[in-house]
Motif scaffolding. Structure first.
Motif: not given
Length: 295
Positions: A49-70
């Motif tokens: 779970i990512e809180i406050g993705p903003g521009a999606g900068i951390v989100t993209e890293m999470l999507l590349q490393e983890a199996g599921s991202v909210l």
């Protein structure tokens, strides 16, 4: 796409402006992203779970490393951009919600049912709402294994503080009741757009497999913690006099004595185990006093 390219693309979209009241500061340093991934120990067996993705900068890293991202984002102006730039990831889910009101338990239950071995929470938290978010996640009893937050350095120091230090307080004890807290590394204001006025740090919170102490009544435990830290310069004898059932100083002194704690100590010197011991004897000490008075 680099973090700076993503931020420029967002600004060029014309649909977004930084909102000071939401504490928006977007990370621009890829080295920090890599350190966060390592620190969170991300694998494809993780649902995040990512809180406050903003521009999606951390989100993209999470999507590349983890199996599921909210990703849970409160700013509606960011939703179209996040959908456009990250919607092609099949394991990406986006909620336009306030995380303090979101039903995270339902999503977590679904991820466990899908076979994910670990639930983690990651976020670059706005400074003004850091403590409410962390304590809600902990107090709601959510099935979370690890949390990794980029927060104000001062708050990170409080979370990881040791008894007897100036940073040790009610937040420290509250968080440590549920998890082990570590300040992992500092982050300069220069790696954000816009630059915050304070330094940041990354803190890792790992849920205890077993509680650090036996606490039959958590509500009483936290009530004692808040009272002990309510006025830091006061001794426990004086500070605990604010407890609703404290009759007088002699009453407070008796209860502290039953817990084996010197009444002249201050709240910041007590470990979680000592607070737990005080909470366990506090009602019994009251009962003993009342029975003695009735004779």
């Amino acid at each position: 796409m680099t973090p700076m390219e993503k931020i420029r693309l967002l600004q060029q979209s014309g649909s977004f402006q930084f909102t000071k009241s939401l504490g928006q500061n977007f990370l621009t340093d890829e080295n920090i992203l890599r350190k966060m991934a390592v620190t969170a120990k991300l694998t494809k067996a993780d649902a995040v779970i990512e809180i406050g993705p903003g521009a999606g900068i951390v989100t993209e890293m999470l999507l590349q490393e983890a199996g599921s991202v909210l990703a849970v984002e409160i700013d509606k102006s960011l939703i179209p951009f996040l959908q456009e730039t990250l919607g092609h990831y099949p394991h990406f889910t986006l909620w336009h919600q306030d995380v303090l009101k979101a039903n995270l338990a339902e999503w977590i239950t679904a991820q466990r049912a899908a076979g994910f071995q670990s639930i983690k929470v990651v976020g670059n938290l706005p400074y003004y709402v850091t403590t409410p978010i962390i304590m809600k996640l902990l107090e709601d009893g959510l099935d979370i294994d690890l949390m990794l937050f980029m927060i104000q350095k001062e708050v990170a120091q409080r979370l990881a503080a040791k008894p007897g230090t100036k940073d040790y307080g009610a937040l420290t004890v509250g968080a440590r009741f549920y998890c082990e807290a570590e300040k992992v590394f500092d982050v300069s204001p220069q790696v954000f757009i816009p630059r915050p006025k304070v330094a940041s740090a990354v803190v890792r919170l790992t849920r205890h497999e077993t509680p650090p102490a036996d606490i039959p009544d958590p509500a009483l435990f936290f009530q004692l913690v808040r009272a002990a830290f309510g006025q830091r310069r006061k001794t426990l004898l004086n500070a605990l006099g604010t407890m609703p059932d404290a009759v007088d100083k002699a009453d407070v002194a008796r209860r502290l004595n039953d817990a084996g704690i010197d009444a002249n100590r201050r709240g910041e010197t007590l470990s979680i185990e000592e607070f737990a011991r005080l909470a366990s004897v506090w009602p019994d000490s009251s009962d003993d006093k009342e029975q003695g008075t009735g004779k």
